[in-house]
Motif scaffolding. Sequence first.
Motif, PDB file in Angstrom:
ATOM      1  N   PHE A 203      -6.259   7.843 -11.041  1.00 41.15           N
ATOM      2  CA  PHE A 203      -5.446   7.049 -11.930  1.00 41.15           C
ATOM      3  C   PHE A 203      -4.787   5.702 -11.201  1.00 41.15           C
ATOM      4  O   PHE A 203      -4.832   4.658 -11.400  1.00 41.15           O
ATOM      5  CB  PHE A 203      -4.920   7.214 -13.109  1.00 41.15           C
ATOM      6  N   LYS A 204      -4.681   6.664  -9.899  1.00 47.30           N
ATOM      7  CA  LYS A 204      -4.008   5.570  -8.907  1.00 47.30           C
ATOM      8  C   LYS A 204      -5.369   4.251  -8.106  1.00 47.30           C
ATOM      9  O   LYS A 204      -4.891   3.596  -8.170  1.00 47.30           O
ATOM     10  CB  LYS A 204      -3.824   6.359  -8.063  1.00 47.30           C
ATOM     11  N   LYS A 205      -6.342   5.158  -8.057  1.00 44.15           N
ATOM     12  CA  LYS A 205      -7.523   4.086  -7.730  1.00 44.15           C
ATOM     13  C   LYS A 205      -8.042   3.095  -8.329  1.00 44.15           C
ATOM     14  O   LYS A 205      -8.186   1.826  -7.783  1.00 44.15           O
ATOM     15  CB  LYS A 205      -9.274   4.721  -7.215  1.00 44.15           C
ATOM     16  N   ILE A 206      -7.744   2.622  -9.376  1.00 38.72           N
ATOM     17  CA  ILE A 206      -8.159   1.580 -10.559  1.00 38.72           C
ATOM     18  C   ILE A 206      -6.406   1.108 -10.495  1.00 38.72           C
ATOM     19  O   ILE A 206      -6.717  -0.365  -9.888  1.00 38.72           O
ATOM     20  CB  ILE A 206      -8.232   2.552 -12.125  1.00 38.72           C
ATOM     21  N   ALA A 208      -4.381   0.351  -8.136  1.00 37.97           N
ATOM     22  CA  ALA A 208      -4.710   0.375  -7.272  1.00 37.97           C
ATOM     23  C   ALA A 208      -5.083  -1.485  -6.758  1.00 37.97           C
ATOM     24  O   ALA A 208      -5.005  -2.434  -5.729  1.00 37.97           O
ATOM     25  CB  ALA A 208      -5.263   1.008  -5.882  1.00 37.97           C
ATOM     26  N   ILE A 209      -5.983  -1.665  -7.814  1.00 36.88           N
ATOM     27  CA  ILE A 209      -6.919  -2.429  -7.827  1.00 36.88           C
ATOM     28  C   ILE A 209      -6.651  -3.508  -8.992  1.00 36.88           C
ATOM     29  O   ILE A 209      -6.364  -4.724  -9.123  1.00 36.88           O
ATOM     30  CB  ILE A 209      -8.364  -2.441  -7.998  1.00 36.88           C
ATOM     31  N   VAL A 210      -6.272  -2.878 -10.179  1.00 37.22           N
ATOM     32  CA  VAL A 210      -5.853  -3.673 -11.415  1.00 37.22           C
ATOM     33  C   VAL A 210      -4.977  -2.728 -12.152  1.00 37.22           C
ATOM     34  O   VAL A 210      -4.962  -1.369 -12.554  1.00 37.22           O
ATOM     35  CB  VAL A 210      -6.990  -3.980 -12.484  1.00 37.22           C
ATOM     36  N   PRO A 211      -3.687  -3.729 -12.873  1.00 38.35           N
ATOM     37  CA  PRO A 211      -2.585  -2.598 -13.695  1.00 38.35           C
ATOM     38  C   PRO A 211      -3.426  -1.618 -14.506  1.00 38.35           C
ATOM     39  O   PRO A 211      -3.966  -2.152 -15.826  1.00 38.35           O
ATOM     40  CB  PRO A 211      -1.919  -3.475 -14.209  1.00 38.35           C
ATOM     41  N   LEU A 212      -3.200  -0.873 -14.692  1.00 36.30           N
ATOM     42  CA  LEU A 212      -3.626   0.285 -15.956  1.00 36.30           C
ATOM     43  C   LEU A 212      -2.741   0.518 -16.815  1.00 36.30           C
ATOM     44  O   LEU A 212      -1.788   0.782 -16.258  1.00 36.30           O
ATOM     45  CB  LEU A 212      -4.222   1.655 -15.286  1.00 36.30           C
ATOM     46  N   TYR A 213      -2.753   0.707 -17.920  1.00 34.23           N
ATOM     47  CA  TYR A 213      -2.028   1.158 -19.347  1.00 34.23           C
ATOM     48  C   TYR A 213      -2.900   2.744 -19.740  1.00 34.23           C
ATOM     49  O   TYR A 213      -3.803   2.412 -20.163  1.00 34.23           O
ATOM     50  CB  TYR A 213      -2.105  -0.001 -20.095  1.00 34.23           C
ATOM     51  N   ARG A 214      -1.809   2.979 -20.817  1.00 34.19           N
ATOM     52  CA  ARG A 214      -2.516   3.889 -21.549  1.00 34.19           C
ATOM     53  C   ARG A 214      -2.081   3.532 -23.099  1.00 34.19           C
ATOM     54  O   ARG A 214      -1.106   3.094 -23.327  1.00 34.19           O
ATOM     55  CB  ARG A 214      -2.457   5.420 -21.891  1.00 34.19           C
TER      56      ARG A 214
END
Length: 243
Positions: A203-206, A208-214
């Motif tokens: 999830f950190k990979k994502i 690092a590119i675009v803010p990740l939410y759940r």
Amino acid sequence: MASVVPLRGLVIFLCLLHLCVQGIQDVNTVCLAKMTQYFYDKVQPKTKEGADAQYALSIYLPPAYCVDSKTEIKNKFDNDDAAQVKALLNKGAKCVLCTEPKNVIASRPVLIDKKNTEHSEHVLLYPVGKSPMDKLLAKTREKDSCVVFYSYNSPCVKTCLQSADNILEGLRNWINKRKGKMNAFVFQEIWQKDIDEDLETEFKKIDAIVPLYRCMRNSQQEMKCRKCVDNNVVVSFCLPNRK
């Protein structure tokens, strides 16, 4: 003339400060919860057995719809448009700017052959430069849009994040075209086959590119959202609930 130089410097500083503020502005999780609930109620396709099916959808909206909790997504993606997208998904077709506002793309996984399937996130993000996402981004206006990419399940580790055919380049292509703008990658459920994977690293990979939410429903069936990475730590809300 001597006073002009400091004034010009101040103007440049304020402009840079404004851009920085824009770049770090987070999407309001209340807005995301309302969007995700709407997607679930109005768009969510089903399997032949009646279970919730995997799909991905991306939409661009005026920025107010990503920061002002009083806004209603149905004003920019109404019931008729949502029904049209759902009908296409249930038939196994994809939506590429298929609604009148031309602000939505969506796809279920696409069967390539008897053994291989192109995952829904990949369908929307590739081929880079000519993807449905590129067509969506071409419709956005630089200063007045928020782009949300939603996947019902979290991107699978084996194919979407670790294989040679991963989605990371597609995500970079998206963000490179929208640096300093509001963007969000949102998922609802943890992909069931990834329960035992190292999702914190993936999830950190994502993020690092675009803010990740759940976004997920709680025990009262209320949709709640959280940003997944805080100070380089993946919050428990975004990870499997291991009992």
